[in-house]
Design a protein around this motif. Sequence first.
Motif, PDB file in Angstrom:
ATOM      1  N   ILE A  18      23.897 -19.746  -9.856  1.00 26.35           N
ATOM      2  CA  ILE A  18      22.646 -20.328 -10.354  1.00 26.35           C
ATOM      3  C   ILE A  18      21.554 -20.086  -9.316  1.00 26.35           C
ATOM      4  N   THR A  19      20.376 -19.716  -9.791  1.00 27.56           N
ATOM      5  CA  THR A  19      19.235 -19.545  -8.910  1.00 27.56           C
ATOM      6  C   THR A  19      18.910 -20.891  -8.279  1.00 27.56           C
ATOM      7  N   PRO A  20      18.654 -20.982  -6.979  1.00 26.75           N
ATOM      8  CA  PRO A  20      18.531 -19.896  -5.992  1.00 26.75           C
ATOM      9  C   PRO A  20      19.747 -19.736  -5.094  1.00 26.75           C
ATOM     10  N   SER A  21      20.945 -20.113  -5.560  1.00 22.49           N
ATOM     11  CA  SER A  21      22.090 -19.983  -4.660  1.00 22.49           C
ATOM     12  C   SER A  21      23.045 -18.869  -5.079  1.00 22.49           C
ATOM     13  N   THR A  22      22.648 -18.052  -6.057  1.00 21.96           N
ATOM     14  CA  THR A  22      23.515 -16.988  -6.593  1.00 21.96           C
ATOM     15  C   THR A  22      24.014 -16.019  -5.512  1.00 21.96           C
ATOM     16  N   LEU A  23      23.154 -15.762  -4.519  1.00 23.95           N
ATOM     17  CA  LEU A  23      23.552 -14.793  -3.485  1.00 23.95           C
ATOM     18  C   LEU A  23      24.781 -15.244  -2.720  1.00 23.95           C
ATOM     19  N   PHE A  24      25.036 -16.552  -2.691  1.00 21.77           N
ATOM     20  CA  PHE A  24      26.224 -17.044  -1.957  1.00 21.77           C
ATOM     21  C   PHE A  24      27.508 -16.538  -2.601  1.00 21.77           C
ATOM     22  N   PRO A  25      27.771 -16.863  -3.902  1.00 24.57           N
ATOM     23  CA  PRO A  25      29.004 -16.317  -4.502  1.00 24.57           C
ATOM     24  C   PRO A  25      29.016 -14.787  -4.536  1.00 24.57           C
ATOM     25  N   GLU A  26      27.838 -14.160  -4.667  1.00 26.25           N
ATOM     26  CA  GLU A  26      27.788 -12.683  -4.646  1.00 26.25           C
ATOM     27  C   GLU A  26      28.307 -12.148  -3.314  1.00 26.25           C
ATOM     28  N   GLN A  27      27.825 -12.768  -2.236  1.00 24.80           N
ATOM     29  CA  GLN A  27      28.237 -12.344  -0.899  1.00 24.80           C
ATOM     30  C   GLN A  27      29.728 -12.589  -0.685  1.00 24.80           C
ATOM     31  N   ILE A  28      30.213 -13.750  -1.169  1.00 25.07           N
ATOM     32  CA  ILE A  28      31.641 -14.065  -1.022  1.00 25.07           C
ATOM     33  C   ILE A  28      32.490 -13.048  -1.782  1.00 25.07           C
ATOM     34  N   SER A  29      32.083 -12.727  -3.028  1.00 29.00           N
ATOM     35  CA  SER A  29      32.881 -11.776  -3.816  1.00 29.00           C
ATOM     36  C   SER A  29      32.880 -10.406  -3.149  1.00 29.00           C
ATOM     37  N   THR A  30      31.759 -10.069  -2.475  1.00 34.27           N
ATOM     38  CA  THR A  30      31.709  -8.805  -1.730  1.00 34.27           C
ATOM     39  C   THR A  30      32.686  -8.826  -0.559  1.00 34.27           C
ATOM     40  N   PHE A  31      32.681  -9.935   0.184  1.00 34.35           N
ATOM     41  CA  PHE A  31      33.626 -10.067   1.310  1.00 34.35           C
ATOM     42  C   PHE A  31      35.062  -9.898   0.822  1.00 34.35           C
ATOM     43  N   VAL A  32      35.386 -10.565  -0.291  1.00 31.48           N
ATOM     44  CA  VAL A  32      36.755 -10.545  -0.795  1.00 31.48           C
ATOM     45  C   VAL A  32      37.111  -9.131  -1.270  1.00 31.48           C
ATOM     46  N   ALA A  33      36.178  -8.493  -2.010  1.00 27.75           N
ATOM     47  CA  ALA A  33      36.426  -7.142  -2.528  1.00 27.75           C
ATOM     48  C   ALA A  33      36.611  -6.142  -1.392  1.00 27.75           C
ATOM     49  N   ASN A  34      35.874  -6.346  -0.295  1.00 26.25           N
ATOM     50  CA  ASN A  34      35.967  -5.422   0.843  1.00 26.25           C
ATOM     51  C   ASN A  34      37.130  -5.729   1.778  1.00 26.25           C
ATOM     52  N   GLY A  35      37.861  -6.788   1.452  1.00 29.09           N
ATOM     53  CA  GLY A  35      38.972  -7.169   2.330  1.00 29.09           C
ATOM     54  C   GLY A  35      38.525  -7.808   3.624  1.00 29.09           C
ATOM     55  N   GLU A  36      37.269  -8.271   3.672  1.00 27.39           N
ATOM     56  CA  GLU A  36      36.768  -8.896   4.903  1.00 27.39           C
ATOM     57  C   GLU A  36      37.102 -10.378   4.954  1.00 27.39           C
ATOM     58  N   MET A  37      37.631 -10.896   3.853  1.00 26.72           N
ATOM     59  CA  MET A  37      37.896 -12.318   3.777  1.00 26.72           C
ATOM     60  C   MET A  37      39.145 -12.530   2.933  1.00 26.72           C
ATOM     61  N   ASP A  38      40.116 -13.273   3.468  1.00 26.45           N
ATOM     62  CA  ASP A  38      41.346 -13.558   2.735  1.00 26.45           C
ATOM     63  C   ASP A  38      41.146 -14.879   1.995  1.00 26.45           C
ATOM     64  N   CYS A  39      40.551 -14.774   0.817  1.00 28.68           N
ATOM     65  CA  CYS A  39      40.105 -15.980   0.100  1.00 28.68           C
ATOM     66  C   CYS A  39      40.307 -15.772  -1.392  1.00 28.68           C
ATOM     67  N   GLN A  40      40.652 -16.855  -2.091  1.00 27.15           N
ATOM     68  CA  GLN A  40      40.743 -16.795  -3.547  1.00 27.15           C
ATOM     69  C   GLN A  40      39.363 -17.136  -4.090  1.00 27.15           C
ATOM     70  N   PHE A  41      38.642 -16.116  -4.586  1.00 25.65           N
ATOM     71  CA  PHE A  41      37.325 -16.359  -5.178  1.00 25.65           C
ATOM     72  C   PHE A  41      37.509 -16.504  -6.685  1.00 25.65           C
ATOM     73  N   VAL A  42      37.076 -17.650  -7.235  1.00 21.53           N
ATOM     74  CA  VAL A  42      37.308 -17.919  -8.656  1.00 21.53           C
ATOM     75  C   VAL A  42      35.969 -18.027  -9.379  1.00 21.53           C
ATOM     76  N   PRO A  43      35.584 -16.997 -10.154  1.00 18.86           N
ATOM     77  CA  PRO A  43      34.345 -17.114 -10.945  1.00 18.86           C
ATOM     78  C   PRO A  43      34.599 -18.067 -12.116  1.00 18.86           C
ATOM     79  N   MET A  44      33.838 -19.167 -12.184  1.00 17.79           N
ATOM     80  CA  MET A  44      34.097 -20.206 -13.186  1.00 17.79           C
ATOM     81  C   MET A  44      33.144 -20.070 -14.369  1.00 17.79           C
TER      82      MET A  44
END
Lengths: 400, 88
Positions: free
Chosen positions: A29-55
């Motif tokens: 949700i605006t204006p915090s959308t960049l947070f989950p975007e950044q997290i999903s990028t970290f997870v996709a790049n293997g930079e973060m060992d985290c379960q990201f759950v898009p709800m």
Amino acid sequence: MARTVLKANNATAHAARLARVDVIPAFPITPSTLFPEQISTFVANGEMDCQFVPMESEHSAMSAAIGASATGVRTCTATASQGLALMHEMLFIASGMRLPIVMVVGNRALSAPINIWGDHSDTMAERDTGWMQFYAEKNQEALDLTLMAFKIGEDNRVLLPAMIGMDAFALTHTMEVLDMPEQQDVDAFLPKYNPTHCFLDPARPMSIGTFASPEYYMEFKLAQELAMERASKVIESVFSDFEKRFGRKYSKASGYKTEDAEIILMTIGSMTGTARAAIDEMRKEGIKAGLLKLTVYRPFPAEELYYLVKNAKALAVIERAYSYGSSGPVFTDICAAFQRKEKKPTLLNYIIGLGGRDILVSDFKSITSKAQETVKTGKPQEKSEWINVDQEAVERGEKQ
Amino acid sequence: MTKIITIGGIVKTPGSSKANETGAWRSMKPIVDASKCKACWICNRLCPDTSIHKGDKTIIIDYSHCKGCGICAQECPFKAITMEQEEK
């Protein structure tokens, strides 16, 4: 420690990465959308060992966060405005079950009318949900407070969730130079979350989210209040530990040129920087003005605030939220906290910058002269005063 | 009993809801007619309070926990369960 340039959304996502958060359920949700975007990028790049759950909604995001945290893993999410309002019901459950979830909130106005810009209406409306509340003035603070919120909330004396407020766009979407802590330093500061009260272990089954009849309910609520009181001390020790390790000092409430100030302006969040510039200009003009920044709103640091303002003639509480039919929410807290004190400044309340309306240096100067006038005439403020607002336009509209 | 308030209301003893007897909330009581019951166990699966247990040839109703919602009587295809006014 590496210097970098980041928006608060990304800076807080880096804080979650450095904190090695295990589960992040989120809904954008605006204006915090960049947070989950950044997290999903970290997870996709293997930079973060985290379960990201898009709800599918914020209500679900907080429900999933509660479920995750109850298994005993570090949990984080982000939201703003309507999203936070949609979570409202679940916020009480997170705090009541004593789950130390950390949530980053891009502080934004609430509909109607629809408005995506900054004010504090969203988090202020959640002040009674049993969550700790921290407000960042700048992006570095948003990052640091997010890291510290895990350590404070997960402390066995506390076990409470925390939200970090960062102003829409002024922080969430504005680039700022900041220091990125090193992973090994964060690991030393923030060990793995290892709860003893609530976790998932088939060998040690437990019932959670239980029922409490009237004979029991009130004690659970008192337990939450006592945890908030202990949080006040834990916040101090975590702030001081953080300063020793990372060199940045935090206070629940901090004064700027308050020692000899006659008029003290009180601010929260990003408007503090503008207010500080106004204080400097007014000091050059010989006006004895000072500034009080509130970083921790829940638990409310009543004694710290009183200590900083007790010698002033007037305290102007400047707020980006309003409780309709009453006054600014922080003002009511100040009035309640100071009513037991014999000597206190004249308390004044000004409402400013709702829905992203600009807050200027000149606004703080005009508030200061209004406060000076009140002190001079001794005539008390009848009600909270709205700054930079066209009341005649409202009256014209009502006549149509 | 000494009152103990655990953190977050977490109960470390599993199956603690058994000790909380909710049967007293009931105003309507399900009565099974064993001669009509075909032991299909539909009511056993649908009971929201797991208060209907499987017996040898028919069901056994746990009246200490049954709240008397009547779902079993409604769903029974053989009309083997009837709801009766409970008087105490």
